[in-house]
Enzyme design. Structure first.
Site, short mmCIF file in Angstrom:
data_model
loop_
_atom_site.label_atom_id
_atom_site.label_comp_id
_atom_site.label_asym_id
_atom_site.label_seq_id
_atom_site.Cartn_x
_atom_site.Cartn_y
_atom_site.Cartn_z
N SER A 34 -0.77 -23.07 -11.95
CA SER A 34 -0.83 -24.09 -10.89
C SER A 34 -0.71 -25.49 -11.49
O SER A 34 0.25 -25.76 -12.21
CB SER A 34 -2.12 -23.90 -10.09
OG SER A 34 -2.05 -24.62 -8.89
N ASP A 61 3.61 -18.02 -1.46
CA ASP A 61 2.72 -19.09 -1.95
C ASP A 61 2.74 -20.28 -1.00
O ASP A 61 3.80 -20.79 -0.65
CB ASP A 61 3.20 -19.54 -3.34
CG ASP A 61 2.19 -20.41 -4.07
OD1 ASP A 61 1.49 -21.19 -3.41
OD2 ASP A 61 2.12 -20.31 -5.31
N HIS A 80 -0.63 -17.56 -3.83
CA HIS A 80 -0.67 -18.48 -4.97
C HIS A 80 -1.43 -17.92 -6.18
O HIS A 80 -0.95 -17.99 -7.31
CB HIS A 80 -1.31 -19.80 -4.52
CG HIS A 80 -1.40 -20.84 -5.59
ND1 HIS A 80 -0.27 -21.40 -6.17
CD2 HIS A 80 -2.45 -21.44 -6.19
CE1 HIS A 80 -0.65 -22.29 -7.07
NE2 HIS A 80 -1.96 -22.33 -7.10
#
Ligand SMILES: *[C@@H]1O[C@H](CO)[C@@H](O)[C@H](O)[C@H]1NC(C)=O
Ligand SMILES: *[C@@H]1O[C@H](CO)[C@@H](O)[C@H](O)[C@H]1NC(C)=O
Length: 363
Positions: free
Chosen positions: A162, A282, A312
């Protein structure tokens, strides 16, 4: 524009009053370290799994005390060093612990560091005054690890998740040719429109954040709600003892917007070999931008895995059979690039994409 700015400042000032009355629970690193105590596992726990861990605090060259953790195979030498960059509001020692144990069991040394203001490191909770500073801190720590005699000459891999994907990409941009590869798990090269504040708010943010940069009031969708597919894992995400359960701080939000825009504009500067993984469903970081990274980067050896239906948090929020698929892909990719014979995988029958003509897998 002006009426908006005035209205915004009024809201900001009234929030200062509210927030300063009720200091945010984990603002100070001592509070976060205390919150982590019940989660500490003993050496026995890891040794039973064949892994040796070291947890350390150290002062970086800016004088900020950071938390670091290392996981190494208890028996035998590590074949490569995997350097982990965690996500926004996260730390290297909660969810990532299980992933790191699995990588160490597959023969890798794994190291992680909590950024300033994150996890158990010093700094105001989840406040990123300047993104390049956390990138520089991270580089400094990884360089010190890779310079150690026990790791000298070993392949080095970045692993960014991320927002940590943005950190990893920028570490690799600053150290061209120094890394043997990077694993990018749902990297933040652009914040998805769904959780990105509306344009007018972004403009206001950019212009006014310097007034009250630490104020946690940026309108944003709840990341945990959108990141974890399984409700029970979502609850576990929210139970992360050092999670930041407030809206992003103004200054932090501006830094995230700036760095993701910078990366999106310079995708061609990525030259390091990479394994890029993204859930097709996501809602936090945009898989479309991963596709752009895959297409526009200059790396010769690149693989893109798009996992149909996954969200995600690929290694934290999915059913265990999905997590196993992702981990198998990571370990296979690493083993093919760290000069060791294929890792002893618990799952068999995996076939990875050809590195020259990487394919977009769907599962
Ligand atoms: C990211 O890396 C590029 C190239 O090294 C640099 O110009 C830029 O300032 C960096 N940004 C951050 C936020 O670290
Ligand atoms: C892989 O590991 C399992 C148990 O961890 C062991 O029983 C098996 O012999 C190993 N296989 C190889 C090829 O090393």
């Amino acid at each position: 524009m002006w009426p908006f700015i005035v209205a915004f400042c009024c809201i900001a000032l009234s929030s200062v009053v509210v927030v300063s009355r009720r200091r945010l629970a984990l603002d100070h690193h001592d509070d976060r370290r205390r919150a982590m105590l019940p989660f500490k596992k003993d050496a026995e726990y890891y040794l039973r799994k064949g892994v040796r861990v070291t947890e350390k605090f150290f002062f970086n060259s800016r004088g900020i005390e950071q938390f670091t953790k290392e996981w190494v195979p208890a028996n035998g030498e590590a074949s490569a060093v995997v350097c982990y960059c965690h996500g926004y509001g996260d730390q290297c020692n909660y969810f990532f612990d299980a992933t790191a144990v699995e990588l160490a069991q597959a023969g890798y040394a794994v190291v992680g560091v909590d950024y300033e203001g994150h996890g158990q490191s010093q700094g105001l909770h989840c406040y990123i005054p300047k993104f390049s500073v956390i990138v520089e801190d991270t580089r400094e720590y990884f360089q010190s690890v890779r310079a150690r005699p026990e790791f000298a000459g070993k392949p080095g891999f970045l692993y960014g998740e991320s927002m940590g994907g943005a950190v990893a990409i920028n570490v690799s941009r600053a150290e061209q040719g120094k890394w043997d590869g990077m694993i990018l798990v749902a990297p933040m090269c652009k914040i998805a429109d769904k959780i990105r504040p509306p344009w007018i708010i972004q403009e206001l943010l950019r212009r006014t954040a310097f007034l009250v940069p630490t104020l946690p009031i940026v309108p944003a969708e709840d990341i945990a709600e959108n990141a974890f597919k399984l409700p029970e894992k979502r609850a576990e995400g929210k139970a992360n003892p050092t999670a930041f359960l407030h809206k992003p701080r103004l200054g932090t939000a501006v830094q995230l917007l700036l760095v993701s825009e910078d990366i999106e504009k310079h995708l061609d500067e990525v030259t390091t070999p990479f394994l890029l993984m993204h859930g097709a469903a996501d809602l936090v970081t945009d898989p479309e931008v991963s596709k752009a990274l895959y297409e526009r980067s200059s790396s010769k050896d690149k693989t893109f895995k798009l996992y149909e239906g996954m969200w995600h948090a690929l290694t934290e929020g999915e059913p265990s059979e999905n997590v196993a698929i992702v981990m198998r892909d990571i370990i296979t990719w690493l083993s093919e690039r760290s000069g060791k014979k294929a890792a002893n995988l618990s799952t068999t029958g995996s076939e990875v994409s050809d590195t020259e003509s990487a394919v977009i897998d769907s599962i």
